[in-house]
Design an enzyme around this catalytic site. Structure first.
Site, PDB file in Angstrom:
ATOM      1  N   ASP A  31      16.390  54.117  41.358  1.00 32.70           N
ATOM      2  CA  ASP A  31      17.955  54.407  41.247  1.00 32.70           C
ATOM      3  C   ASP A  31      18.501  53.946  42.698  1.00 32.70           C
ATOM      4  O   ASP A  31      18.051  54.492  43.735  1.00 32.70           O
ATOM      5  CB  ASP A  31      18.204  55.696  40.771  1.00 32.70           C
ATOM      6  N   HIS A  99      18.624  53.931  29.300  1.00 33.50           N
ATOM      7  CA  HIS A  99      17.592  54.124  30.726  1.00 33.50           C
ATOM      8  C   HIS A  99      17.180  55.405  30.579  1.00 33.50           C
ATOM      9  O   HIS A  99      17.882  56.366  30.342  1.00 33.50           O
ATOM     10  CB  HIS A  99      18.339  53.634  31.834  1.00 33.50           C
ATOM     11  N   ILE A 100      15.807  55.664  31.095  1.00 33.55           N
ATOM     12  CA  ILE A 100      15.265  56.908  31.014  1.00 33.55           C
ATOM     13  C   ILE A 100      15.404  57.001  32.785  1.00 33.55           C
ATOM     14  O   ILE A 100      14.812  56.397  33.574  1.00 33.55           O
ATOM     15  CB  ILE A 100      13.783  56.870  30.627  1.00 33.55           C
TER      16      ILE A 100
HETATM   17  P1  DGP Z   1      23.718  56.879  34.213  1.00 35.06           P
HETATM   18  O1  DGP Z   1      24.672  57.645  34.853  1.00 35.06           O
HETATM   19  O2  DGP Z   1      22.761  57.844  33.316  1.00 35.06           O
HETATM   20  O3  DGP Z   1      24.616  55.711  33.219  1.00 35.06           O
HETATM   21  O4  DGP Z   1      22.982  56.497  35.221  1.00 35.06           O
HETATM   22  C1  DGP Z   1      22.978  54.842  35.974  1.00 35.06           C
HETATM   23  C2  DGP Z   1      22.385  54.976  36.875  1.00 35.06           C
HETATM   24  O5  DGP Z   1      22.045  53.603  37.305  1.00 35.06           O
HETATM   25  C3  DGP Z   1      23.097  55.525  38.243  1.00 35.06           C
HETATM   26  O6  DGP Z   1      22.191  56.769  38.343  1.00 35.06           O
HETATM   27  C4  DGP Z   1      23.080  54.547  39.298  1.00 35.06           C
HETATM   28  C5  DGP Z   1      22.202  53.519  38.753  1.00 35.06           C
HETATM   29  N1  DGP Z   1      22.407  52.102  39.205  1.00 35.06           N
HETATM   30  C6  DGP Z   1      23.666  51.708  38.922  1.00 35.06           C
HETATM   31  N2  DGP Z   1      23.829  50.396  39.498  1.00 35.06           N
HETATM   32  C7  DGP Z   1      22.594  50.295  40.015  1.00 35.06           C
HETATM   33  C8  DGP Z   1      22.453  48.866  40.685  1.00 35.06           C
HETATM   34  O7  DGP Z   1      22.791  48.031  40.901  1.00 35.06           O
HETATM   35  N3  DGP Z   1      21.004  49.198  41.162  1.00 35.06           N
HETATM   36  C9  DGP Z   1      20.133  50.338  41.038  1.00 35.06           C
HETATM   37  N4  DGP Z   1      18.899  50.462  41.468  1.00 35.06           N
HETATM   38  N5  DGP Z   1      20.520  51.298  40.291  1.00 35.06           N
HETATM   39  C10 DGP Z   1      21.878  51.240  39.720  1.00 35.06           C
END
Ligand code: DGP
Length: 113
Positions: A31, A99-100
């Site tokens: 993340d 997503h998990i």
């Molecule tokens: P949620 O809030 O449950 O929808 O989680 C989405 C997650 O995705 C959040 O913790 C940040 C992550 N995230 C968003 N954009 C990106 C990205 O471009 N790359 C990565 N690695 N993570 C991302």
């Protein structure tokens, strides 16, 4: 199902990610805004918005994602960890591609916020 998310771009390789696992059904990567020392997302290659849209026909995929979440946790040497799926914006979902979250590496409080 309409629209795409940033995760489609990650799956296509258009946006880089710190990949930790990949197979024909899913991708796992770190993340970008980690909430713990280990914070990995496991996402299906086919888009499902969230569990509100899951059907019985998705059971194999959903089972696969959970097994891979556990495998990734083991790969990260986590014995105590949490799997989180946010469903809907008021539950904290910001990316509308299922997503998990695999979260660990520190003590995790309960109940979550
Ligand atoms: P949620 O809030 O449950 O929808 O989680 C989405 C997650 O995705 C959040 O913790 C940040 C992550 N995230 C968003 N954009 C990106 C990205 O471009 N790359 C990565 N690695 N993570 C991302």
């Amino acid at each position: 199902m309409t629209g795409t998310t940033i995760f489609d771009s990650i799956l296509k390789g258009e946006i880089p990610c710190d990949e930790v696992y990949s197979d024909e059904h899913c991708l796992a990567f770190r993340d970008i805004q980690p909430q713990a020392p280990v914070h990995i997302l496991v996402i299906p290659r086919t888009r499902l918005i969230n569990l509100n849209y899951a059907e019985l026909e998705d059971k194999e995929l959903l089972g696969h994602l959970l097994i891979i979440a556990a495998r990734v946790a083991k790969q990260e040497s986590l014995e105590n960890w949490r799997a989180v799926i946010n469903n809907g914006d008021k539950a904290g979902q910001t990316v509308f591609h299922l997503h998990i979250h695999v979260i660990g590496g520190r003590n995790l409080a309960w109940p979550p916020g």
